[in-house]
Structure formats: C-alpha cells, structure tokens
Design a protein around this motif. Structure first.
Motif, PDB file in Angstrom:
ATOM      1  N   TYR A 192       3.975   7.700   2.660  1.00 17.97           N
ATOM      2  CA  TYR A 192       4.343   6.357   3.090  1.00 17.97           C
ATOM      3  C   TYR A 192       4.225   5.447   1.869  1.00 17.97           C
ATOM      4  N   ASP A 193       5.190   4.555   1.647  1.00 17.44           N
ATOM      5  CA  ASP A 193       5.140   3.731   0.439  1.00 17.44           C
ATOM      6  C   ASP A 193       5.714   2.344   0.719  1.00 17.44           C
ATOM      7  N   LEU A 194       4.829   1.366   0.793  1.00 20.09           N
ATOM      8  CA  LEU A 194       5.253  -0.030   0.929  1.00 20.09           C
ATOM      9  C   LEU A 194       4.771  -0.856  -0.259  1.00 20.09           C
ATOM     10  N   ARG A 195       4.609  -0.203  -1.425  1.00 22.09           N
ATOM     11  CA  ARG A 195       4.276  -0.958  -2.627  1.00 22.09           C
ATOM     12  C   ARG A 195       5.456  -1.862  -2.955  1.00 22.09           C
TER      13      ARG A 195
ATOM     14  N   GLU B 186       0.823  -1.202   0.000  1.00 23.41           N
ATOM     15  CA  GLU B 186       0.000   0.000   0.000  1.00 23.41           C
ATOM     16  C   GLU B 186       0.863   1.261   0.000  1.00 23.41           C
ATOM     17  N   THR B 187       0.233   2.381  -0.345  1.00 22.86           N
ATOM     18  CA  THR B 187       0.848   3.694  -0.206  1.00 22.86           C
ATOM     19  C   THR B 187      -0.181   4.643   0.381  1.00 22.86           C
ATOM     20  N   LYS B 188       0.298   5.678   1.070  1.00 21.68           N
ATOM     21  CA  LYS B 188      -0.604   6.605   1.747  1.00 21.68           C
ATOM     22  C   LYS B 188       0.069   7.963   1.853  1.00 21.68           C
ATOM     23  N   LEU B 189      -0.717   9.032   1.604  1.00 20.99           N
ATOM     24  CA  LEU B 189      -0.197  10.385   1.747  1.00 20.99           C
ATOM     25  C   LEU B 189      -0.443  10.900   3.154  1.00 20.99           C
ATOM     26  N   GLY B 190       0.637  11.300   3.808  1.00 21.14           N
ATOM     27  CA  GLY B 190       0.522  12.027   5.058  1.00 21.14           C
ATOM     28  C   GLY B 190       0.676  13.508   4.790  1.00 21.14           C
ATOM     29  N   PRO B 191       0.597  14.349   5.806  1.00 18.75           N
ATOM     30  CA  PRO B 191       0.711  15.798   5.592  1.00 18.75           C
ATOM     31  C   PRO B 191       2.122  16.256   5.249  1.00 18.75           C
ATOM     32  N   HIS B 192       3.142  15.451   5.569  1.00 20.42           N
ATOM     33  CA  HIS B 192       4.523  15.856   5.350  1.00 20.42           C
ATOM     34  C   HIS B 192       5.233  15.042   4.263  1.00 20.42           C
ATOM     35  N   PHE B 193       4.813  13.801   4.034  1.00 16.10           N
ATOM     36  CA  PHE B 193       5.505  12.920   3.093  1.00 16.10           C
ATOM     37  C   PHE B 193       4.576  11.770   2.739  1.00 16.10           C
TER      38      PHE B 193
END
Length: 358
Positions: A38-41, A29-36
């Motif tokens: 997250y990417d575990l694709r 999965e990948t997810k947008l946080g407010p600062h960067f």
C-alpha cells in the motif's frame, strides 16, 4: 486475434463516498501487506520529478533507427506454450497465449509471497537433507521465482509503481475526463488516472473475460489510489468502489466508439506486436481520441532488471510475443506513426510516453 463478444459491465459506479471506506494506510504512509505494498506517500507535484527519468528529445524528426537500434525479443518461452505447440503441431494462437498468461500472472498477484518463500525454503531444506538432486533443482527454481516476485512486486512495487505512474500522469489539461484503457488486465492505471482526475469515467477493455472477472474482479477493495478531492482541493485516497468504471470484454478492433475519449491508455501492449503490426496498434490510440486528447503508453524497459525478471519468471510470464525496448525506440514508433511526443522517460522498469496525434 479473435475475441469473445461482450457488452459493457458497469462493475463499479458510486456517486458518493462509501460510508465505511477501508483505511489500510493513511496519506503520506506506506505499508507492506502479504500480497502487495500500500502506498499513499504524497510528494508535492513538483517533487514527482524524482520518480521519473525524463529524456527530452526535442526533435524526433532527426532520430533514426540506426541510432536507437531495434527492441530485444524475449524468446525463452514458458514450457506450457512449448508443450501446447508440440501437442497441436502449430503456433499457439495469440488469444490462447494471452489467456494462459493472464491466468498465470494472476496466480502470482494473489500469492502470499512471504509465506510462499517460507514454504519453498522448508522444501529446499528437506530436499538437501535427503539429497534429492532432481527435486533440489526444481525447488531452487521456485525459490528464485518467489523471491524475485516478492522483491519486484511487493517490496519495491516495481510493477504497479504508483509514484512513478503519478509522475508520468501529472499535469494533464483535463477535467472529469473519459478514459479508455486498451488491454486493461486488472485496470490499475485507469484507476490511478481516475483518482488524479476524478469525476469522469474509465472504460476498460480486454478480450479475455478472465481479466474482467478475476484480474479486475478480484482486485482488492481496500487498495488506495492517491488522488485529488475536488471538494476540498486536497489529496485523498480513492478506492475502486468509488469510481465510475466500466469493463468491456471485446476485441479492440471491434469497439463501437468514435473520437470521444480525453485519454486513451495502454500499459504493456505495444511490445506484444511485431513491427508489421505496430502501426495498427498505435492507430488504436488515435482513433478514439477527442481533438486535443492524450495517448499514454508504457512498455517494459530494456535493462538488466527486466531481462533478469523475464528470465527467472519465464514460466509465469513468457506465453506471448514480447519485446523489451528503450524509451527512444518506443518514441520513434509513435513519432513515425503520426504522434507528437509531449513527455517521455522511464519509471523504475517501465518506459512511459504521453503523446498527441499530429
């Protein structure tokens, strides 16, 4: 380049997985946080080729500077550097410029980019409504910067580029390696290497204590690095608190190490040295390597995206001597200084090379 003296700081060392590991995003999965981002694709190893454009020059001995040209110097310096030099009547020392760059760069890493965009847009609307022309220009520049930073770092993940870095780092013949990261800043790439080849140790070196205390010290504990679990043979997320990491505040020229590392790494280091100093910089990657070890280097790639970035973000980034180069130029510097190029190519906006001393 004088540096403060320092001793190793074992800032993070745990032999067992922490009981409560943060899970902002799961494998695949990948997810947008407010600062960067997250990417575990997690593509299969062979699919990582999609994230690196390799340029296989097979015989570097026939490559010439006439053919590849010289790097482009970035010379639109930040006003803080120009003001310092006007006030002091001298060129800003290298260490001072690096310290100012680190503090500026870190201020962008910790910025809530979407909220900063919203605030800039509100200020722009107020400035336009009141016809404050001088203020409009200033706020427009701020809006340009925060919009570009949000796109480059947070949305497209161009600066950290985890899938590109994993593609560059893939397939190394190492087990539980000792990793030395020169000019480590926040240490991102050493942690990615540790996750891919776990169980060893990463020693990070920078001569600005701010990097240890803030750029690395404030690195988010919940940021996951996709890597390998030797206990199960499957993919897993690693966090900085689970890794054996040492941060040393020291001048690279004064390091006490011998040829004892399996990997010597630098990210965005070589391009800060004019040609007369590049051999010394490249030699640092050789002098600490065990026989058969790997030198891994990246530099910003010459292209319209990086030229735009360093133009718009000049106030935040351009405190130090900097070049933009092609991977062919970068490889020729290494080849002429005694390295064989094992892999070379680019990942988004960075060149990447894996090499061994001849």
């Amino acid at each position: 380049m004088e540096a403060p003296s320092g001793s190793p700081s074992n800032v993070s060392a745990k032999d067992e997985r922490r009981e409560m590991t943060p899970h902002p995003v799961r494998i695949g999965e990948t997810k947008l946080g407010p600062h960067f981002r997250y990417d575990l694709r997690a593509p299969r190893m062979e699919e990582l080729d999609r994230f690196i454009v390799e340029k296989p020059i097979r015989d570097w001995s026939v490559v010439t500077w006439k053919e590849v040209g010289k790097p482009l110097r970035v010379e639109n310096y930040a006003s803080g550097k120009r003001l310092w030099e006007e006030q002091n009547g001298d060129t800003m020392p290298v260490k001072t410029s690096w310290e100012m760059f680190n503090r500026s760069f870190h201020s962008w890493f910790v910025k809530d980019a979407p909220e900063a965009q919203r605030q800039a847009l509100r200020r722009m609307a107020r400035s336009v409504a009141s016809l404050r022309l001088d203020e409009i220009a200033s706020v427009f520049q701020e809006l340009q910067q925060v919009t570009l930073w949000n796109l480059a770092h947070r949305v497209t993940d161009t600066i950290w580029d985890p899938r590109g870095k994993r593609a560059l780092f893939r397939g190394l013949d190492v087990e539980r390696p000792r990793i030395l990261f020169l000019g480590a800043a926040e240490g991102y790439e050493a942690m990615q290497l540790y996750a891919m080849y776990p169980g060893g140790e990463a020693v990070m070196v920078d001569y600005d204590a701010f990097c240890r205390d803030h750029r690395f010290g404030d690195f988010p504990e919940d940021y996951p690095f996709l890597g390998y679990d030797p206990a199960t043979g499957s993919a897993r997320a690693w966090y900085r608190g689970e890794m054996r990491l040492t941060y040393l505040v020291e001048d690279i020229r004064k390091l006490p190490f011998g040829r004892e590392f399996d990997i010597v790494l630098s990210v965005g280091l070589l391009e800060h040295f004019p040609d007369e100093y590049k051999p010394e910089c490249i030699e640092w990657h050789r002098k600490f390597l065990r026989p058969g070890g790997y030198a891994i280097l990246t530099t910003p790639r010459l292209g319209w995206r990086t030229k735009l970035f360093y133009h718009v973000m000049a106030e935040a980034m351009n405190y130090t001597y900097r070049e933009l180069m092609t991977v062919d130029q970068m490889g020729l510097y290494l080849y002429e200084n005694g390295f064989n190029i094992l892999r070379h190519g680019w990942i988004k906006t960075h060149n990447g090379i894996v090499a061994r001393p001849r």
